[in-house]
Every structure is written in structure tokens, then in C-alpha cells.
Write a protein that holds these residues in place. Structure first.
Motif, short mmCIF file in Angstrom:
data_model
loop_
_atom_site.label_atom_id
_atom_site.label_comp_id
_atom_site.label_asym_id
_atom_site.label_seq_id
_atom_site.Cartn_x
_atom_site.Cartn_y
_atom_site.Cartn_z
N LYS A 101 0.81 -1.21 0.00
CA LYS A 101 0.00 0.00 0.00
C LYS A 101 0.85 1.27 0.00
O LYS A 101 0.32 2.38 -0.01
CB LYS A 101 -0.92 0.02 1.22
CG LYS A 101 -1.84 -1.17 1.33
CD LYS A 101 -2.63 -1.13 2.63
CE LYS A 101 -3.50 -2.38 2.82
NZ LYS A 101 -4.22 -2.35 4.12
N SER A 102 2.16 1.12 0.02
CA SER A 102 3.06 2.26 0.21
C SER A 102 3.37 3.01 -1.08
O SER A 102 3.20 2.49 -2.19
CB SER A 102 4.38 1.77 0.82
OG SER A 102 5.11 1.00 -0.12
N ALA A 103 3.87 4.23 -0.92
CA ALA A 103 4.30 5.04 -2.06
C ALA A 103 5.51 4.41 -2.74
O ALA A 103 5.67 4.50 -3.96
CB ALA A 103 4.64 6.46 -1.58
N PHE A 104 6.38 3.76 -1.97
CA PHE A 104 7.56 3.08 -2.52
C PHE A 104 7.11 1.99 -3.49
O PHE A 104 7.63 1.86 -4.60
CB PHE A 104 8.38 2.49 -1.38
CG PHE A 104 9.72 1.95 -1.76
CD1 PHE A 104 10.87 2.68 -1.52
CD2 PHE A 104 9.86 0.69 -2.31
CE1 PHE A 104 12.13 2.18 -1.84
CE2 PHE A 104 11.10 0.16 -2.65
CZ PHE A 104 12.23 0.92 -2.40
N HIS A 105 6.13 1.20 -3.05
CA HIS A 105 5.59 0.13 -3.90
C HIS A 105 4.95 0.71 -5.15
O HIS A 105 5.15 0.20 -6.27
CB HIS A 105 4.58 -0.70 -3.11
CG HIS A 105 3.99 -1.83 -3.90
ND1 HIS A 105 2.91 -1.67 -4.75
CD2 HIS A 105 4.33 -3.15 -3.97
CE1 HIS A 105 2.61 -2.83 -5.30
NE2 HIS A 105 3.45 -3.75 -4.85
N GLU A 106 4.19 1.77 -4.99
CA GLU A 106 3.54 2.40 -6.13
C GLU A 106 4.55 2.89 -7.15
O GLU A 106 4.33 2.83 -8.36
CB GLU A 106 2.67 3.56 -5.66
CG GLU A 106 1.88 4.24 -6.77
CD GLU A 106 1.00 5.36 -6.27
OE1 GLU A 106 0.44 6.10 -7.12
OE2 GLU A 106 0.86 5.51 -5.05
N ALA A 107 5.71 3.36 -6.65
CA ALA A 107 6.76 3.84 -7.55
C ALA A 107 7.52 2.70 -8.22
O ALA A 107 8.27 2.92 -9.17
CB ALA A 107 7.73 4.73 -6.78
N GLY A 108 7.35 1.48 -7.71
CA GLY A 108 8.01 0.32 -8.32
C GLY A 108 9.50 0.30 -8.11
O GLY A 108 10.24 -0.24 -8.94
N LEU A 109 9.98 0.85 -6.99
CA LEU A 109 11.42 0.88 -6.73
C LEU A 109 11.92 -0.49 -6.28
O LEU A 109 11.21 -1.22 -5.59
CB LEU A 109 11.73 1.93 -5.65
CG LEU A 109 11.40 3.38 -6.02
CD1 LEU A 109 11.77 4.30 -4.86
CD2 LEU A 109 12.14 3.81 -7.27
N PRO A 110 13.14 -0.86 -6.64
CA PRO A 110 13.64 -2.19 -6.32
C PRO A 110 13.92 -2.37 -4.83
O PRO A 110 14.33 -1.45 -4.13
CB PRO A 110 14.94 -2.28 -7.13
CG PRO A 110 15.37 -0.86 -7.33
CD PRO A 110 14.11 -0.07 -7.44
N LEU A 111 13.70 -3.61 -4.39
CA LEU A 111 13.82 -3.97 -2.98
C LEU A 111 14.51 -5.32 -2.87
O LEU A 111 14.16 -6.26 -3.58
CB LEU A 111 12.42 -4.04 -2.36
CG LEU A 111 12.28 -4.60 -0.95
CD1 LEU A 111 13.00 -3.71 0.07
CD2 LEU A 111 10.79 -4.71 -0.58
N TRP A 112 15.50 -5.41 -1.97
CA TRP A 112 16.22 -6.67 -1.76
C TRP A 112 16.16 -7.00 -0.27
O TRP A 112 16.49 -6.18 0.58
CB TRP A 112 17.67 -6.54 -2.21
CG TRP A 112 18.42 -7.84 -2.38
CD1 TRP A 112 18.42 -8.92 -1.55
CD2 TRP A 112 19.28 -8.20 -3.48
NE1 TRP A 112 19.21 -9.91 -2.03
CE2 TRP A 112 19.76 -9.50 -3.22
CE3 TRP A 112 19.71 -7.55 -4.62
CZ2 TRP A 112 20.64 -10.16 -4.07
CZ3 TRP A 112 20.59 -8.19 -5.48
CH2 TRP A 112 21.06 -9.49 -5.20
N PHE A 113 15.75 -8.24 0.03
CA PHE A 113 15.76 -8.76 1.40
C PHE A 113 16.94 -9.71 1.57
O PHE A 113 17.20 -10.54 0.69
CB PHE A 113 14.49 -9.56 1.70
CG PHE A 113 13.21 -8.79 1.65
CD1 PHE A 113 12.83 -7.95 2.69
CD2 PHE A 113 12.34 -8.95 0.57
CE1 PHE A 113 11.64 -7.27 2.65
CE2 PHE A 113 11.14 -8.26 0.53
CZ PHE A 113 10.78 -7.42 1.58
N THR A 114 17.63 -9.64 2.72
CA THR A 114 18.57 -10.68 3.11
C THR A 114 18.20 -11.12 4.52
O THR A 114 17.87 -10.27 5.37
CB THR A 114 20.03 -10.23 3.04
OG1 THR A 114 20.25 -9.12 3.94
CG2 THR A 114 20.41 -9.79 1.63
#
Length: 291
Positions: A222-235
Motif C-alpha cells: 500500500k506504500s508510495a515506494f511500492h507504487e513507484a516500483g522501486l527495487p527492494l532486496w531482502f537478506t
């Protein structure tokens, strides 16, 4: 016909070589890749976006450190970035913020910000010798490639802390003339990362985000980050007893199924602190910077 032990070894070597080749793609030049990037992926799926990396405490702590968990062996460290390192207090709109800065204060080619977890401060993210020398490698990658790295001291993991991080991001973006900013958070620091994802104005200043051993955020879509489609990496460590790896992996799977630019690295048998020690900074940053 290949015998099974040899075939298994061949597959393992091919997977490791594939990871190394992938890590070479991007703007950041190698730094001690033969040490830090020599990780074996024992499982991959989703076209390599999800991976399980072989982690062994006896090798990756006891064999790597001169004093286990306190001081890495000298071969893993290059102290030359200290000439570009300074402890500063930035006067931001939210108030003074103590940071360790490594690299260019003005005109940096890119910015990396690391947010520590509970009971940490700027010293955690600037320690050359702890965490297997992984922060020293980050410093070298930043300085040798014309960037800047900030490790701030954040006292509160609430809206006030989010405001401090947002102001730091804005200041770094302005000082670099609009160059990319990567935000990374470990453990409880992930609360601040997730808070930042709701700040639309701050999201516009970001290029991507790394979450290491962090808390899951089911509302991230639901976030603005998600809406912008910015890359995300989990470790994450598979044996993390603070934040369960399965909970974070479930969010990854939800995002990946919808085509979101997300990756997940699981360190097999790793604990809560393993991602801070084992995350391959060059590989992660190259992917985030080139998405």
C-alpha cells in the motif's frame, strides 16, 4: 557417465560462478570479490531472484575472524577510506543528527545510508573490523567509486526517527546534485525503512532499498515506494529467532508473483545478525543502482 558426487560439485561450482558473474554487472568496480563474493548458492528459483546461500558458522565466523565476532583477519580489510571519513553533526529540519560520513560530502556519484537496529549507533555501521569486515568493504566500494556513505545514530524507531531519516535522505540527495540514494536498514531499523516507504516526497529521492534481517511489513504493497516500483532486496538468516525468515519470504513471494522488482537472499542456518556480516554489498548495490 558423471558420478553423483562429482555432478553435485560441478553444479555447485557453476552456481557460484553464475553469482559472481551476475555481481560483476553494474557501476561499482570489484573490491575483494574473491573474499566477499565467493558465496555458494545451494538453491535458486524465480529466475535467480530467490536464493539460498550456503552459510557455515565455523567457516564464515571462526575461519574468517582473528577474534570471532570481534575482529576480522587483516586480509579482509583496507583502511584507506579512513582518509575520507568524518564524524559530523548535521543540522537538519528535524534537529541535529550525528553521522559518520565516508566519501564525498558534495557531488557524490551515489549515496548509501545504513540504519542500525536497537541499541546501535553510528559506530556500528562504521566499524571496520566487526561483522567480518563487511562495512569496511562497503566503505571501499563507496569511496573507490566516487560515492558517499552515511551511518547515522537514530535514537527512536517511531515517527520521529522516520523524520530524521527522511531529512538525511533529502540532504544527501541535495548535496549530490540529485544522484541516486540507496537506503539500507538492519533488524529494528527496518521499522524506519518501512516508515520511509509511506513518505511520498522522500520516496521520490530514493533509488532502492535493502532490508537485512528486518521485520516484515504486510502493508508494504500500500506504500508510495511500492507504487513507484522501486527495487527492494531482502537478506535474512534461516534460523533468525527475532524476525522469522518465513514471514519475510512470504512478503517476497507475494511481491514477486505480481512482477515487482524484488529479490530475496536466505543464508542457510544463519542467525539474526548473519545478513549484516554476509550480505554481498557490491552485488546488491549494483542491482539496485541499475534497475
Amino acid at each position: 557417465m558423471l558420478k553423483r558426487p562429482f555432478l553435485a560439485l560441478l553444479v555447485t561450482l557453476m552456481v557460484a560462478q553464475g553469482a559472481a558473474a551476475e555481481g560483476s554487472k553494474g557501476p561499482l568496480k570489484p573490491f575483494k570479490d574473491e573474499l566477499f563474493s565467493a558465496q555458494t548458492r545451494i538453491e535458486t528459483r524465480d529466475g535467480g531472484d530467490y536464493e539460498v546461500v550456503d552459510y557455515q558458522e565455523m567457516r564464515d565466523i571462526n575461519g574468517r575472524d582473528e577474534e570471532p565476532e570481534r575482529r576480522v583477519k587483516r586480509a579482509w580489510v583496507d583502511l584507506s577510506p579512513r582518509s575520507a571519513q568524518a564524524d559530523e553533526t548535521l543540522n537538519l529540519a528535524s534537529g541535529p543528527l550525528a553521522v559518520t560520513r565516508v566519501g564525498k560530502g558534495e557531488g557524490a556519484a551515489f549515496t548509501v545510508i545504513f540504519i542500525h537496529g536497537r541499541d546501535g549507533d553510528r559506530r556500528l555501521g562504521s566499524n571496520d573490523w566487526r561483522f567480518g569486515g563487511n562495512f569496511n568493504r562497503l566503505k571501499n566500494l563507496v569511496v573507490k567509486n566516487g560515492g558517499v556513505y552515511y551511518a547515522p545514530t537514530i535514537r527512536r524507531f517511531d515517527a520521529n526517527g522516520v523524520r530524521q531519516v527522511a531529512d538525511l535522505i533529502a540532504a544527501a540527495r541535495s548535496a549530490s546534485g540529485g544522484k541516486p540514494v540507496i537506503l539500507s536498514c538492519a533488524s529494528m531499523g527496518s521499522f524506519l525503512c518501512w516508515g520511509i516507504t509511506r513518505e511520498a516526497a522522500t520516496v521520490r529521492d530514493l533509488k532502492g532499498m535493502l532490508v537485512m534481517g528486518g521485520a516484515p511489513d504486510p502493508d508494504f504493497p500500500k506504500s508510495a515506494f511500492h507504487e513507484a516500483g522501486l527495487p527492494l532486496w531482502f537478506t535474512h538468516g534461516s534460523a533468525d529467532k527475532v524476525y522469522k525468515a518465513d514471514d519475510q519470504a512470504a512478503i517476497y513471494a507475494q511481491l514477486h508473483a505480481k512482477g515487482y522488482p524484488v529479490r530475496f537472499t536466505l543464508f542457510n542456518t544463519g542467525s539474526h545478525g548473519t545478513p549484516v556480516r554476509m550480505t554481498d554489498w557490491r552485488r546488491v548495490l549494483n542491482w539496485l543502482l541499475t534497475r
